[in-house]
Design an enzyme around this catalytic site. Structure first.
Site, PDB file in Angstrom:
ATOM      1  N   CYS A  55       0.832  -1.213   0.000  1.00 11.05           N
ATOM      2  CA  CYS A  55       0.000   0.000   0.000  1.00 11.05           C
ATOM      3  C   CYS A  55       0.864   1.258   0.000  1.00 11.05           C
ATOM      4  O   CYS A  55       0.552   2.243  -0.679  1.00 11.05           O
ATOM      5  CB  CYS A  55      -0.923   0.026   1.224  1.00 11.05           C
ATOM      6  N   ARG A 138      -7.891  -4.517  -3.127  1.00  6.83           N
ATOM      7  CA  ARG A 138      -7.443  -3.345  -3.904  1.00  6.83           C
ATOM      8  C   ARG A 138      -8.427  -3.133  -5.054  1.00  6.83           C
ATOM      9  O   ARG A 138      -8.304  -3.760  -6.111  1.00  6.83           O
ATOM     10  CB  ARG A 138      -6.028  -3.568  -4.450  1.00  6.83           C
TER      11      ARG A 138
HETATM   12  C1  BEZ Z   1       0.546  -4.608   1.916  1.00  5.15           C
HETATM   13  O1  BEZ Z   1       1.746  -4.859   1.924  1.00  5.15           O
HETATM   14  O2  BEZ Z   1       0.116  -3.547   1.529  1.00  5.15           O
HETATM   15  C2  BEZ Z   1      -0.397  -5.677   2.353  1.00  5.15           C
HETATM   16  C3  BEZ Z   1      -0.103  -6.984   2.053  1.00  5.15           C
HETATM   17  C4  BEZ Z   1      -0.961  -7.972   2.463  1.00  5.15           C
HETATM   18  C5  BEZ Z   1      -2.112  -7.649   3.177  1.00  5.15           C
HETATM   19  C6  BEZ Z   1      -2.411  -6.325   3.431  1.00  5.15           C
HETATM   20  C7  BEZ Z   1      -1.566  -5.339   3.006  1.00  5.15           C
END
Ligand code: BEZ
Length: 239
Positions: A55, A138
């Site tokens: 993110c 997402r």
């Molecule tokens: C992230 O790195 O943004 C992420 C990865 C897995 C679950 C939630 C967020």
């Protein structure tokens, strides 16, 4: 007697339908969506959680491209099911501490919605229990100036999005509207565009046999024509 709490059932917003309405608190103040965005294109997108690596890479990339989207009359609105103070602290950390792929001091100036009740996330089909019950996937909704959903994308938690593709989508949708054309695979401004299939056999045959040097027909149902890059971009991009 067992008390039943009523669960609202939402369907996923679909292409061609009005974007579901909501009011929300964001890092830039309250918003009334999509009414506040009438007259602009808008990308409403969700991320699973603040203070997570994928993110963070996405926010830095999107924020660095915000001016390009704005020039195409497109605003950005983010959402996660975190609270406002988490959003503020995360965005401050990004600005003050993170240097990534040549991006640093990145200020996220577009609104980030707090959605701790998951009300908005559920309206937009962003909670997909097979992936997570507690985090939004997402999601990306491209919404036009009349508030109509024009493109929907959903990515899983582990997969960072391609923001060049989101920009391409915004430009291609606007080009389709402006010039009454469609865009072929991997289209970029300056590439040939698809001429809508002719309504009758006669018209199709006539087009196939046309000597117009700007038109190429691969078969009766597949004709392209040149569309100058400058012509496309001068229509779409604000000076
Ligand atoms: C992230 O790195 O943004 C992420 C990865 C897995 C679950 C939630 C967020």
């Amino acid at each position: 007697m067992e008390e039943k709490t009523e669960q609202k059932v939402y369907s996923i917003p679909r292409i061609g339908e009005p974007a579901p309405e909501f009011k929300a608190v964001t890092t830039q103040g309250d918003i009334n969506f999509p009414a506040d965005y009438k007259g602009s294109w808008v990308i409403l997108f969700s991320h699973p959680a603040d203070f997570t690596p994928v993110c963070t890479s996405e926010f830095m990339t999107f924020a660095s491209m915000e001016k390009d989207f704005n020039k195409a009359n497109c605003k950005l609105v983010g959402l996660s099911v975190d609270g406002l103070y988490s959003h503020i602290a995360w965005l401050r950390t990004i600005k003050e501490k993170i240097e990534y792929k040549g991006m640093k001091n990145v200020e996220v100036t577009f609104p980030l919605i707090e959605d701790i009740t998951m009300e908005v996330a559920k309206k937009y089909g962003m909670i997909q229990p097979g992936e997570s019950n507690t985090k939004a996937v997402r999601a990306v909704f491209v919404i036009d100036p009349k508030g109509i959903v024009r493109t929907v994308l959903y990515y899983p938690l582990s997969l960072g999005r391609n923001f060049d593709e989101l920009y391409r989508i915004v430009i291609a949708l606007q080009a389709a509207d402006e010039f009454s054309i469609a865009t072929p695979a991997d289209w970029q401004p300056g590439d040939d565009v698809i001429v809508p299939t002719a309504g009758s056999c006669g018209v199709a045959k006539e087009r196939m046999e046309s000597k117009d040097e700007n038109t190429t027909c691969y078969d009766w149902f597949f004709c392209t024509r040149k569309l100058d890059k400058e012509k496309v971009l001068s229509k779409i991009l604000k000076k």
